[in-house]
Write an enzyme that holds these catalytic residues in place. Sequence first.
Site, short mmCIF file in Angstrom:
data_model
loop_
_atom_site.label_atom_id
_atom_site.label_comp_id
_atom_site.label_asym_id
_atom_site.label_seq_id
_atom_site.Cartn_x
_atom_site.Cartn_y
_atom_site.Cartn_z
N HIS A 41 0.81 -1.23 0.00
CA HIS A 41 0.00 0.00 0.00
C HIS A 41 0.84 1.27 0.00
O HIS A 41 0.32 2.35 0.25
CB HIS A 41 -0.96 -0.02 1.21
CG HIS A 41 -1.96 -1.13 1.14
ND1 HIS A 41 -2.67 -1.60 2.22
CD2 HIS A 41 -2.38 -1.88 0.08
CE1 HIS A 41 -3.46 -2.59 1.84
NE2 HIS A 41 -3.30 -2.79 0.55
N THR A 86 -3.20 -8.78 10.90
CA THR A 86 -4.12 -8.23 9.89
C THR A 86 -5.51 -8.83 10.08
O THR A 86 -5.64 -10.00 10.43
CB THR A 86 -3.62 -8.46 8.45
OG1 THR A 86 -4.58 -7.92 7.53
CG2 THR A 86 -3.39 -9.91 8.11
N CYS A 130 7.02 18.51 -6.76
CA CYS A 130 8.03 17.78 -7.54
C CYS A 130 8.92 18.80 -8.25
O CYS A 130 8.50 19.94 -8.48
CB CYS A 130 7.30 16.90 -8.56
SG CYS A 130 8.38 15.94 -9.63
P1 OAD Z 1 -6.98 -3.75 10.62
O1 OAD Z 1 -7.12 -2.56 11.50
O2 OAD Z 1 -8.11 -4.09 9.72
O3 OAD Z 1 -6.65 -5.05 11.48
C1 OAD Z 1 -5.67 -5.04 12.45
C2 OAD Z 1 -5.56 -6.42 13.03
O4 OAD Z 1 -4.51 -6.39 13.98
C3 OAD Z 1 -6.81 -6.92 13.76
O5 OAD Z 1 -7.13 -8.24 13.34
C4 OAD Z 1 -6.39 -6.93 15.24
O6 OAD Z 1 -6.99 -7.98 15.97
C5 OAD Z 1 -4.89 -7.16 15.11
N1 OAD Z 1 -4.10 -6.68 16.24
C6 OAD Z 1 -4.36 -5.70 17.14
N2 OAD Z 1 -3.35 -5.57 18.01
C7 OAD Z 1 -2.41 -6.49 17.66
C8 OAD Z 1 -1.13 -6.85 18.19
N3 OAD Z 1 -0.61 -6.21 19.23
N4 OAD Z 1 -0.46 -7.85 17.59
C9 OAD Z 1 -0.97 -8.52 16.51
N5 OAD Z 1 -2.18 -8.20 15.99
C10 OAD Z 1 -2.88 -7.20 16.54
O7 OAD Z 1 -5.62 -3.52 9.78
P2 OAD Z 1 -5.14 -4.23 8.43
O8 OAD Z 1 -5.60 -5.64 8.36
O9 OAD Z 1 -3.70 -3.98 8.32
O10 OAD Z 1 -5.29 -0.03 3.64
O11 OAD Z 1 -5.91 -3.38 7.36
C11 OAD Z 1 -5.68 -3.62 6.01
C12 OAD Z 1 -5.75 -2.33 5.23
O12 OAD Z 1 -6.98 -1.65 5.52
C13 OAD Z 1 -4.70 -1.30 5.57
O13 OAD Z 1 -3.46 -1.53 4.96
C14 OAD Z 1 -5.31 -0.03 5.09
C15 OAD Z 1 -6.71 -0.22 5.60
O14 OAD Z 1 -7.68 0.46 4.95
C16 OAD Z 1 -4.90 1.09 2.98
O15 OAD Z 1 -4.50 2.08 3.54
C17 OAD Z 1 -5.00 0.99 1.50
#
Ligand code: OAD
Length: 255
Positions: free
Chosen positions: A121, A190, A150
């Site tokens: 991303h 994630t 730029c």
């Molecule tokens: P989310 O906020 O959707 O999910 C975060 C995950 O991390 C959840 O499943 C939590 O349970 C878990 N979590 C929380 N604390 C944690 C810890 N200490 N250790 C391990 N896990 C933990 O975030 P993403 O899955 O990264 O996209 O979201 C995906 C995408 O959605 C992002 O990259 C972003 C967003 O919109 C863009 O910006 C394009």
Amino acid sequence: MNLEEFVKKLGLTINPKLHVVVLTGAGISAESGVPIFRGKGSMWENPEARKLASKAGPPWNTRETWEFYEWRRKLVSKCKPNAAHYTLVEMEKYFEDFCLITQNVDGLHGKAGSKNVLELHGNMWKGRCVRCGKIVSLPETPLKNIPPYCECGTALRPHVVQFGEPIDPNVLTAALTACSRAELFFVVGTSGVVSPAAQMPLIALQHGAKVVEINPNPTVLTPYMTISIRGKAAEVLPQLWKTFLLFSQKQEVKF
Ligand code: OAD
């Protein structure tokens, strides 16, 4: 089940020749103080973030977009990599074929010392020219000018994929290729609801990889995982890595 039993259950002998892929999401940076996106304490629960983000929009090189990103950049500038980020640096050194794929734009993997990171991303510390496509490093916050410009005289946009935008095909191809040859795959922090990243562990599974999820909460991916470990990345990952290394030193151990 303790971590040793998890490793035994995987049925793999850990050695540097194993093809390893790690996919990270916002949860790996949670203990560094970077808000996750969804759920309790997340970015979208913060009214300030919602207000700033609501003004950001195409063509993404406006003052409004940069005000949202400056808010995020300032927040992340105070955050340091945690033990999970550093464990992945160790893993990269150990495995000959290691691929780190992240959905995070916070740059903390690079700051920890990971060398090859596929940033699906993008990266909030970079801008991209909407005219000539040049990618410019913007490490300082606050920026001197908002929006930054730029050399070609056009306002830059953040080098971050927005919802509905395609991922850089080179980055995506490299990530999918790594997924298809992975033997051991980790999914760390994630929610697994944003594609194509969410498909990657499933692609690896289909190609025969053992997939390990590390997350304090169950996710939509959990039912498909070889093993799901409930816990925080900064606690579980270093412990798990230590356990793997112990097993690798006992190559005579047959699982
Ligand atoms: P989310 O906020 O959707 O999910 C975060 C995950 O991390 C959840 O499943 C939590 O349970 C878990 N979590 C929380 N604390 C944690 C810890 N200490 N250790 C391990 N896990 C933990 O975030 P993403 O899955 O990264 O996209 O979201 C995906 C995408 O959605 C992002 O990259 C972003 C967003 O919109 C863009 O910006 C394009």
